[in-house]
Design a protein around this motif. Structure first.
Motif, PDB file in Angstrom:
ATOM      1  N   THR A   9       0.827  -1.209   0.000  1.00 59.34           N
ATOM      2  CA  THR A   9       0.000   0.000   0.000  1.00 59.34           C
ATOM      3  C   THR A   9       0.863   1.261   0.000  1.00 59.34           C
ATOM      4  O   THR A   9       0.355   2.362  -0.200  1.00 59.34           O
ATOM      5  N   LEU A  12       6.811   2.766  -2.190  1.00 57.44           N
ATOM      6  CA  LEU A  12       7.780   1.841  -2.791  1.00 57.44           C
ATOM      7  C   LEU A  12       7.080   0.547  -3.211  1.00 57.44           C
ATOM      8  O   LEU A  12       7.304   0.036  -4.313  1.00 57.44           O
ATOM      9  N   SER A  75      10.603  -2.630   4.674  1.00 59.62           N
ATOM     10  CA  SER A  75      10.708  -2.167   6.059  1.00 59.62           C
ATOM     11  C   SER A  75       9.516  -1.278   6.396  1.00 59.62           C
ATOM     12  O   SER A  75       9.089  -0.460   5.582  1.00 59.62           O
ATOM     13  N   ARG A 173      12.437   6.287  -5.934  1.00 58.35           N
ATOM     14  CA  ARG A 173      11.741   5.082  -5.447  1.00 58.35           C
ATOM     15  C   ARG A 173      11.516   4.097  -6.589  1.00 58.35           C
ATOM     16  O   ARG A 173      11.651   2.895  -6.421  1.00 58.35           O
TER      17      ARG A 173
HETATM   18  N1  NAP Z   1      15.416   5.225   1.713  1.00 59.09           N
HETATM   19  C1  NAP Z   1      14.714   6.269   2.120  1.00 59.09           C
HETATM   20  O1  NAP Z   1      15.008   7.435   1.810  1.00 59.09           O
HETATM   21  C2  NAP Z   1      13.487   6.023   2.930  1.00 59.09           C
HETATM   22  C3  NAP Z   1      12.661   7.090   3.239  1.00 59.09           C
HETATM   23  C4  NAP Z   1      11.514   6.845   3.966  1.00 59.09           C
HETATM   24  C5  NAP Z   1      11.227   5.542   4.356  1.00 59.09           C
HETATM   25  N2  NAP Z   1      12.061   4.528   4.033  1.00 59.09           N
HETATM   26  C6  NAP Z   1      11.794   3.126   4.422  1.00 59.09           C
HETATM   27  O2  NAP Z   1      11.340   2.446   3.258  1.00 59.09           O
HETATM   28  C7  NAP Z   1      10.026   1.931   3.473  1.00 59.09           C
HETATM   29  C8  NAP Z   1       9.219   2.026   2.203  1.00 59.09           C
HETATM   30  O3  NAP Z   1       9.199   3.362   1.784  1.00 59.09           O
HETATM   31  P1  NAP Z   1       7.868   4.025   1.251  1.00 59.09           P
HETATM   32  O4  NAP Z   1       8.266   5.287   0.623  1.00 59.09           O
HETATM   33  O5  NAP Z   1       7.058   3.048   0.487  1.00 59.09           O
HETATM   34  O6  NAP Z   1       7.122   4.351   2.621  1.00 59.09           O
HETATM   35  P2  NAP Z   1       5.541   4.536   2.827  1.00 59.09           P
HETATM   36  O7  NAP Z   1       4.916   5.050   1.594  1.00 59.09           O
HETATM   37  O8  NAP Z   1       5.370   5.275   4.090  1.00 59.09           O
HETATM   38  O9  NAP Z   1       5.033   3.047   3.014  1.00 59.09           O
HETATM   39  C9  NAP Z   1       5.247   2.337   4.180  1.00 59.09           C
HETATM   40  C10 NAP Z   1       4.547   1.019   4.025  1.00 59.09           C
HETATM   41  O10 NAP Z   1       4.746   0.267   5.218  1.00 59.09           O
HETATM   42  C11 NAP Z   1       3.464  -0.200   5.609  1.00 59.09           C
HETATM   43  N3  NAP Z   1       3.387  -0.471   7.029  1.00 59.09           N
HETATM   44  C12 NAP Z   1       3.761   0.331   8.039  1.00 59.09           C
HETATM   45  N4  NAP Z   1       3.464  -0.265   9.214  1.00 59.09           N
HETATM   46  C13 NAP Z   1       2.874  -1.448   8.899  1.00 59.09           C
HETATM   47  C14 NAP Z   1       2.334  -2.501   9.667  1.00 59.09           C
HETATM   48  N5  NAP Z   1       2.305  -2.458  11.006  1.00 59.09           N
HETATM   49  N6  NAP Z   1       1.831  -3.572   9.021  1.00 59.09           N
HETATM   50  C15 NAP Z   1       1.837  -3.626   7.665  1.00 59.09           C
HETATM   51  N7  NAP Z   1       2.313  -2.659   6.882  1.00 59.09           N
HETATM   52  C16 NAP Z   1       2.829  -1.584   7.501  1.00 59.09           C
HETATM   53  C17 NAP Z   1       2.526   0.921   5.230  1.00 59.09           C
HETATM   54  O11 NAP Z   1       1.191   0.479   5.294  1.00 59.09           O
HETATM   55  P3  NAP Z   1      -0.059   1.511   5.411  1.00 59.09           P
HETATM   56  O12 NAP Z   1      -0.362   1.935   4.001  1.00 59.09           O
HETATM   57  O13 NAP Z   1      -1.118   0.695   6.010  1.00 59.09           O
HETATM   58  O14 NAP Z   1       0.392   2.646   6.287  1.00 59.09           O
HETATM   59  C18 NAP Z   1       3.026   1.188   3.830  1.00 59.09           C
HETATM   60  O15 NAP Z   1       2.578   0.211   2.939  1.00 59.09           O
HETATM   61  C19 NAP Z   1       9.489   2.758   4.643  1.00 59.09           C
HETATM   62  O16 NAP Z   1       8.476   2.054   5.323  1.00 59.09           O
HETATM   63  C20 NAP Z   1      10.725   2.974   5.473  1.00 59.09           C
HETATM   64  O17 NAP Z   1      11.058   1.842   6.235  1.00 59.09           O
HETATM   65  C21 NAP Z   1      13.171   4.733   3.321  1.00 59.09           C
END
Ligand code: NAP
Length: 287
Positions: A9, A12, A75, A173
């Motif tokens: 959801t 990424l 993550s 991303r």
């Molecule tokens: N490399 C970087 O610059 C950077 C920056 C920010 C984050 N990150 C890391 O990379 C990950 C992916 O990035 P993104 O941009 O896709 O972040 P994002 O849009 O915030 O997505 C986070 C994902 O994790 C899910 N999630 C969080 N808690 C959960 C739980 N308890 N059970 C199941 N799913 C859960 C969220 O689900 P919901 O839709 O239900 O909230 C969402 O699908 C982040 O979660 C973080 O760990 C990396």
């Protein structure tokens, strides 16, 4: 047998599902999981399987991993809870006997001193102890961490940070997602460690100059002591604890913690990574 994407959801995760479809993985073999099935309805309408998964609910994790051949563990975003959450997914993957867990870790996880890295390092340790076949996608910073802030940056005429002259190998991303899809599709990925980042690292002063040129407005990089930068972020409404983590991450950039050498990203995606100036210009054009 399927490829399960956790966090599908999220931003990424959505890109990864798209990248798998783009690479002709049959939709029915992809399982997009997340806390909200509503957010996955569009994938479902395209034939992707969707299943509920909350990292904090072991039963939902076990159910979502039923029949999984490979798992991409993205993550989580609940900083402070992630080690237990990730352990739940890894244990369920082990119980299911999956062929591979690919985990989105952080760049230079072996050496980085960034506070944000601690939960990634702990998750990598759990993967190693688990004995399951795993691959590490050690993602660098997202370009979107900067381009998403463009309206504020342009309004202030300043890009604030605490990174000094440090260089960051940021990438989009979508590029990291393509790399993840490539690993999920490939054979023999167990034991692989990928350090992923953009091809051309840049300083925040260089980023500010690029934003300025693209927008036709003066934007200067303003280097601040970490405490002041955290205070500034908190003033803009970022929760203090997270503001502290972001300022600490900039100190990591100053040390080179988010500088990625090598060409793992470019090699996995089979083309150069999206350059920072291209990302900046398209973000400026998008308004
Ligand atoms: N490399 C970087 O610059 C950077 C920056 C920010 C984050 N990150 C890391 O990379 C990950 C992916 O990035 P993104 O941009 O896709 O972040 P994002 O849009 O915030 O997505 C986070 C994902 O994790 C899910 N999630 C969080 N808690 C959960 C739980 N308890 N059970 C199941 N799913 C859960 C969220 O689900 P919901 O839709 O239900 O909230 C969402 O699908 C982040 O979660 C973080 O760990 C990396």
């Amino acid at each position: 047998m399927s490829i399960v994407i956790t966090g599908a959801t999220g931003q990424l995760g959505r890109h990864v599902v798209e990248a798998l479809l783009q690479r002709n993985v049959p939709a029915a073999e992809i399982v997009a999981t997340g806390r909200s099935l509503e957010k996955l309805a569009d994938f479902q309408s395209r034939g992707v399987q969707v299943k509920p998964m909350d990292y904090s609910d072991a039963a939902s994790v076990a159910n979502a991993l039923k029949g999984a051949r490979k798992v991409l563990l993205i993550s989580g975003s609940e900083v402070g809870q992630r080690v237990d959450q990730h352990r739940t997914v890894i244990e369920a993957a082990k119980a299911e006997g999956v062929e591979l867990v690919a985990y989105t870790s952080i760049a230079n996880a072996d050496t980085t001193g960034m506070k944000l890295a601690a939960e990634h390092q702990a998750t990598e340790a759990i993967l190693k102890e688990s004995g399951i076949p795993f691959a590490l996608l050690r993602n660098g910073w997202y370009l979107e961490n900067y381009t998403d802030q463009l309206p504020g940056t342009l309004a202030q005429g300043a890009l604030a940070g605490s990174a000094g002259d440090g260089k960051v190998s940021a990438a989009s991303r979508a590029d990291y997602a393509e790399a993840a899809a490539a690993v999920l599709i490939a054979d023999n990925q167990a034991g692989r460690v990928y350090e992923l980042g953009g091809d051309h690292a840049f300083t925040l002063a260089e980023l500010a100059r690029e934003i300025s040129a693209a927008a036709g407005k003066p934007v200067a990089y303003q280097d601040l002591p970490a405490e002041d930068y955290a205070g500034l972020l908190a003033g803009f409404g970022v929760p203090q604890a997270f503001a502290d983590i972001l300022a600490d991450s900039d100190l990591g950039i100053a040390r080179g913690d988010l500088l990625v050498s090598g060409s793992d990203l470019r090699t996995l995606i089979g083309r150069p990574a999206t350059p920072m100036p291209v990302a900046v210009r398209s973000a400026v054009a998008a308004g």
